[in-house]
Design an enzyme around this catalytic site. Structure first.
Site, PDB file in Angstrom:
ATOM      1  N   SER A 147       0.834  -1.205   0.000  1.00 33.21           N
ATOM      2  CA  SER A 147       0.000   0.000   0.000  1.00 33.21           C
ATOM      3  C   SER A 147       0.872   1.260   0.000  1.00 33.21           C
ATOM      4  O   SER A 147       1.645   1.468  -0.932  1.00 33.21           O
ATOM      5  CB  SER A 147      -0.975  -0.054   1.191  1.00 33.21           C
ATOM      6  OG  SER A 147      -2.001   0.884   1.044  1.00 33.21           O
ATOM      7  N   ASP A 154     -10.140  -5.587  -3.376  1.00 33.29           N
ATOM      8  CA  ASP A 154      -9.555  -4.530  -2.533  1.00 33.29           C
ATOM      9  C   ASP A 154     -10.418  -3.271  -2.660  1.00 33.29           C
ATOM     10  O   ASP A 154     -10.564  -2.716  -3.743  1.00 33.29           O
ATOM     11  CB  ASP A 154      -8.130  -4.263  -3.033  1.00 33.29           C
ATOM     12  CG  ASP A 154      -7.356  -3.290  -2.172  1.00 33.29           C
ATOM     13  OD1 ASP A 154      -7.970  -2.398  -1.554  1.00 33.29           O
ATOM     14  OD2 ASP A 154      -6.115  -3.412  -2.137  1.00 33.29           O
ATOM     15  N   HIS A 198      -7.347  -6.034   0.841  1.00 31.57           N
ATOM     16  CA  HIS A 198      -6.160  -5.202   1.076  1.00 31.57           C
ATOM     17  C   HIS A 198      -5.390  -5.640   2.333  1.00 31.57           C
ATOM     18  O   HIS A 198      -4.433  -4.990   2.715  1.00 31.57           O
ATOM     19  CB  HIS A 198      -6.621  -3.741   1.226  1.00 31.57           C
ATOM     20  CG  HIS A 198      -5.537  -2.711   1.049  1.00 31.57           C
ATOM     21  ND1 HIS A 198      -4.946  -2.448  -0.169  1.00 31.57           N
ATOM     22  CD2 HIS A 198      -4.941  -1.861   1.932  1.00 31.57           C
ATOM     23  CE1 HIS A 198      -4.052  -1.480  -0.030  1.00 31.57           C
ATOM     24  NE2 HIS A 198      -4.018  -1.120   1.231  1.00 31.57           N
TER      25      HIS A 198
END
Length: 282
Positions: free
Chosen positions: A149, A226, A260
């Site tokens: 991320s 996600d 995620h």
């Protein structure tokens, strides 16, 4: 540079440790995690740096990813720093989860009051590797980087801004084009100011367009479910298009049903460590 050991736990024949030190770049005490595989007892090993995502500390990756088994198997030292300076008493540093504490975005801030402490880019690319090289059995010529991320963004920009420094790079669900997404706009405006031309120096999609270093093979895994992919925070398509245009090889895997979280990371961590070991142990 004095290191204070916070913890040490045997894991897959090696040792998972956490240390604290006083950072020159960040002007505060910082913790980092380091996994020393069994091979490190008798030889210098390659170093693989992991950069975590928003809100994380040095703990998330070492306790949730399961990285140690593959790192032990391939003889890699894995270093996981924190994601921002801590306890700097800057007004507003704890006001939101996506800016300030836990959200350093791996840039060197130029805006007051952040520019004194928020220098995570220099910390990760210069100060921390120097500290690791001086204190642990690592081969400074063999290093790679990966992340998740915000940390995936960090890994990509560190590799693209330092041609030849890292043997390989990979990312899980990276923020690929921060100048165009809400997280990136908020962070860059705060740390770098309103001049958007300065933002491009920390945007992987922008950096790829001007990359002229040695070939670098990039691996990216992205969960198809996600929420941050669907709401436009990650923008991998922009990065892939830029890489294709520059003929930079990217393996991009859209993983059906994954989100995620660290459950996603844990599923594919062995693939990523294998990817890096291929280059680090060559």
């Amino acid at each position: 540079m004095e290191l204070k050991q916070i913890s040490s736990n045997k894991c897959f024949g090696g040792l998972q440790k956490v240390f604290e030190h006083s950072s020159v770049e960040l002007k505060c005490k910082m913790k980092f995690a380091i996994y020393l595989p069994p091979q490190a007892e008798s030889a210098k090993c390659p170093a693989l740096y992991w950069l975590s995502g928003l809100t994380c500390t040095e703990q998330n990756f070492i306790s949730k990813s399961g990285c140690q088994q593959a790192a032990s198997e391939h003889g890699l030292v894995v270093i996981a720093p924190d994601t921002s300076p801590r306890g700097c008493n800057i007004k507003g540093e704890d006001d939101s989860w996506d800016f300030g504490t836990g959200a350093g975005f791996f840039v060197n801030a130029t805006e007051d009051p952040w520019n004194t402490n928020y220098r995570m880019y220099s910390y990760v690319t210069e100060e921390l590797p120097q500290l690791i090289n001086a204190n642990f059995p690592v081969d400074p010529q063999r290093i790679s980087i990966f992340g998740h991320s915000m940390g995936g963004h960090g890994a990509l920009i560190c590799a693209l801004k330092n041609p030849g420094k890292y043997r390989s790079v990979s990312a899980f669900a990276p923020i690929c084009n921060p100048v165009l997404c809400p997280w990136g706009k908020k962070a860059f405006n705060g740390y770098l100011g309103p001049d958007q031309s300065k933002w491009k120096a920390y945007d992987a999609t922008c950096l790829v367009k001007s990359y002229s270093g040695p070939q670098i093979d990039i691996l990216i895994d992205q969960g198809k479910d996600d929420e941050f992919l669907s709401n436009g925070q990650l923008l991998p398509d922009n990065f892939i298009a830029a890489c294709t245009e520059k003929k930079i090889p990217v393996v991009f895997r859209l993983q059906e049903g994954y989100d995620h979280s660290y459950y996603f990371i844990a599923t594919f961590i062995t693939d990523h460590i294998r990817h890096h070991a291929k280059y680090l142990n060559a």
